[in-house]
Write an enzyme that holds these catalytic residues in place. Structure first.
Site, PDB file in Angstrom:
ATOM      1  N   PRO A 135      84.058 -18.050  53.687  1.00 13.88           N
ATOM      2  CA  PRO A 135      83.819 -17.076  52.613  1.00 13.88           C
ATOM      3  C   PRO A 135      83.508 -17.801  51.305  1.00 13.88           C
ATOM      4  O   PRO A 135      84.166 -18.788  50.964  1.00 13.88           O
ATOM      5  CB  PRO A 135      85.150 -16.323  52.517  1.00 13.88           C
ATOM      6  CG  PRO A 135      85.835 -16.552  53.815  1.00 13.88           C
ATOM      7  CD  PRO A 135      85.416 -17.909  54.262  1.00 13.88           C
TER       8      PRO A 135
ATOM      9  N   TYR B 115      84.295 -10.260  57.119  1.00 19.52           N
ATOM     10  CA  TYR B 115      84.877 -11.445  56.485  1.00 19.52           C
ATOM     11  C   TYR B 115      86.385 -11.294  56.284  1.00 19.52           C
ATOM     12  O   TYR B 115      87.138 -12.267  56.380  1.00 19.52           O
ATOM     13  CB  TYR B 115      84.224 -11.713  55.130  1.00 19.52           C
ATOM     14  CG  TYR B 115      82.750 -12.021  55.197  1.00 19.52           C
ATOM     15  CD1 TYR B 115      82.279 -13.189  55.792  1.00 19.52           C
ATOM     16  CD2 TYR B 115      81.816 -11.137  54.669  1.00 19.52           C
ATOM     17  CE1 TYR B 115      80.930 -13.477  55.853  1.00 19.52           C
ATOM     18  CE2 TYR B 115      80.455 -11.414  54.720  1.00 19.52           C
ATOM     19  CZ  TYR B 115      80.017 -12.577  55.306  1.00 19.52           C
ATOM     20  OH  TYR B 115      78.668 -12.853  55.360  1.00 19.52           O
TER      21      TYR B 115
ATOM     22  N   ASP C 218      89.541 -10.964  60.004  1.00 17.93           N
ATOM     23  CA  ASP C 218      90.475 -11.941  60.549  1.00 17.93           C
ATOM     24  C   ASP C 218      91.543 -12.340  59.529  1.00 17.93           C
ATOM     25  O   ASP C 218      92.665 -12.678  59.885  1.00 17.93           O
ATOM     26  CB  ASP C 218      89.742 -13.180  61.051  1.00 17.93           C
ATOM     27  CG  ASP C 218      89.042 -13.948  59.936  1.00 17.93           C
ATOM     28  OD1 ASP C 218      88.165 -13.355  59.287  1.00 17.93           O
ATOM     29  OD2 ASP C 218      89.364 -15.132  59.704  1.00 17.93           O
TER      30      ASP C 218
ATOM     31  N   HIS D 280      86.922 -14.917  65.502  1.00 14.80           N
ATOM     32  CA  HIS D 280      87.931 -15.359  64.543  1.00 14.80           C
ATOM     33  C   HIS D 280      89.109 -14.385  64.523  1.00 14.80           C
ATOM     34  O   HIS D 280      90.269 -14.799  64.460  1.00 14.80           O
ATOM     35  CB  HIS D 280      87.326 -15.468  63.137  1.00 14.80           C
ATOM     36  CG  HIS D 280      86.635 -16.764  62.869  1.00 14.80           C
ATOM     37  ND1 HIS D 280      85.323 -16.986  63.187  1.00 14.80           N
ATOM     38  CD2 HIS D 280      87.079 -17.918  62.299  1.00 14.80           C
ATOM     39  CE1 HIS D 280      84.981 -18.215  62.831  1.00 14.80           C
ATOM     40  NE2 HIS D 280      86.036 -18.803  62.298  1.00 14.80           N
TER      41      HIS D 280
END
Length: 366
Positions: A132, A297, A300, A323
């Site tokens: 990120p 994003y 997880d 993820h």
């Protein structure tokens, strides 16, 4: 005191990357459970610990007064023995363009259960691939975590890009004295606004930022209702605020019920800036079209907080990423929680539920 025998975690499971290390160490510290992670990044081109992963392990070790074994570059097995989590001031430097946002993921859960406020100065790449962007962590994930009762501030001191890194952020975390509480992200509401930042640094001209922003804004205006406010800032970082050449765009959207969704793209040599703008805008549109309350994003990243919170957390989101599946596996291993997946008929959305353990910070005498 923690048990003498560590819980063994298979570092090659599913996603098989650094996330297993980050989540494993954070839950180890918070729950005072020693762990051994073997087969670290076994399926990657360069298996074992890389500088970014080692830096994350070391700063988490320092914050919880722990003991780390196997903490060397290239190591494929590490063991961690935690102790009490202390607030205070800490510094970590990847010495590379390794993502500072991933360092944040390593230390944030620990700091929320510390005995006093924490301040971390983190150095590396602020806007990196396969992680990120720091702007997303500030504008989106900070608000997502607030739903669980967690608070932090993150400020950009200098942007840093591949290959040199040298970016810097300051993370300040207020401990969650009464622990975290369950969050419900299932009511999308109606879209209120889409804001964003398109930035350039180094030798790149401001027109690159304008191209990204204009392309994103035009697509959003075409696809979204007319009453949705859209504004994308365009920034040319000053030399002292940006190390190296780089560009990118980060968008965030908020709904009437407080859902916050992100979209992002990092500039790449040989690719048109307009394409980056369209990529970020389309990520927003995909979330809005499916009325997802948590984007891919954050999906997880919320797993550890769902597991630790008191009560049943519920999120409505798109298809689970590898993820997220990996995060669920690590959380179950170290907290014994169960995740219930409910598929929504006629869509690709799912409802994910978890009854958290209601973990409370340890009360310690000063």
């Amino acid at each position: 005191m923690a048990a003498a025998t560590p819980v063994v975690i298979d570092g090659s499971y599913l996603e098989g990357g650094g996330q297993i290390l980050r989540m494993g160490l954070a839950l180890s510290a918070v729950r005072d459970i020693p762990i051994t992670v073997n087969k670290v990044r076994a399926g990657r081109k360069n298996p074992g610990l890389r500088p970014q992963h080692l830096t994350g392990l070391q700063i988490a070790r320092d914050a919880c007064n722990g003991k780390l074994e196997g903490g060397q570059i290239g190591s494929c097995e590490v063991s961690f023995y935690p102790d009490h989590i202390s607030g205070g001031r800490y510094m970590a430097d990847t010495q590379t363009a390794g993502s500072v946002s991933l360092l944040v993921q390593s230390v944030l859960p620990c700091a929320l259960y510390a005995d006093s406020p924490s301040c971390f100065v983190l150095r590396g790449g602020t806007n990196a691939e396969f992680a990120p962007q720091v702007d997303y962590t500030i504008q989106v994930f900070r608000k997502v975590l607030s739903w669980f009762g967690g608070e932090f501030q993150l400020s950009i001191n200098k942007r840093g890009f591949y290959p040199m890194g040298k970016g810097e952020v300051t993370l300040k975390v207020k401990p969650s004295v009464e622990g975290l509480y369950a969050a419900d992200f299932t009511d999308f509401g109606e879209l209120v606004y889409v804001y964003g930042t398109a930035y350039v640094s180094g030798v790149l001209p401001i027109k690159v930022a304008h191209k990204m922003a204009d392309a994103a804004q035009q697509l959003l205006l075409e696809k979204l209702p007319k009453n949705v406010e859209i504004y994308i800032d365009r920034i040319k970082e000053h030399a002292e605020r940006g190390m190296g050449n780089g560009s990118g765009i980060v968008l965030w959207a908020e709904t009437t019920t407080g859902c916050v969704l992100g979209g992002a793209a990092l500039g790449k040599r040989g690719r048109g800036a307009e394409e980056d703008g369209l990529t970020a805008a389309n990520e927003i549109l995909h979330s809005v079209e499916r009325r997802a309350c948590v984007d891919k994003y954050a999906q997880d990243q919320v797993i550890i907080f769902m597991a630790l919170a008191k009560g049943k957390s519920r999120i409505r989101t798109g298809p689970l990423t590898d993820h997220t599946k990996t995060a669920m596996w690590v959380a179950k291993l170290l907290t014994k929680v169960e995740f219930n997946i409910i598929e929504e008929e006629g869509t690709d959305c799912i409802y994910l539920e978890c009854e958290g353990i209601g973990h409370m910070p340890v009360k310690r005498n000063k």
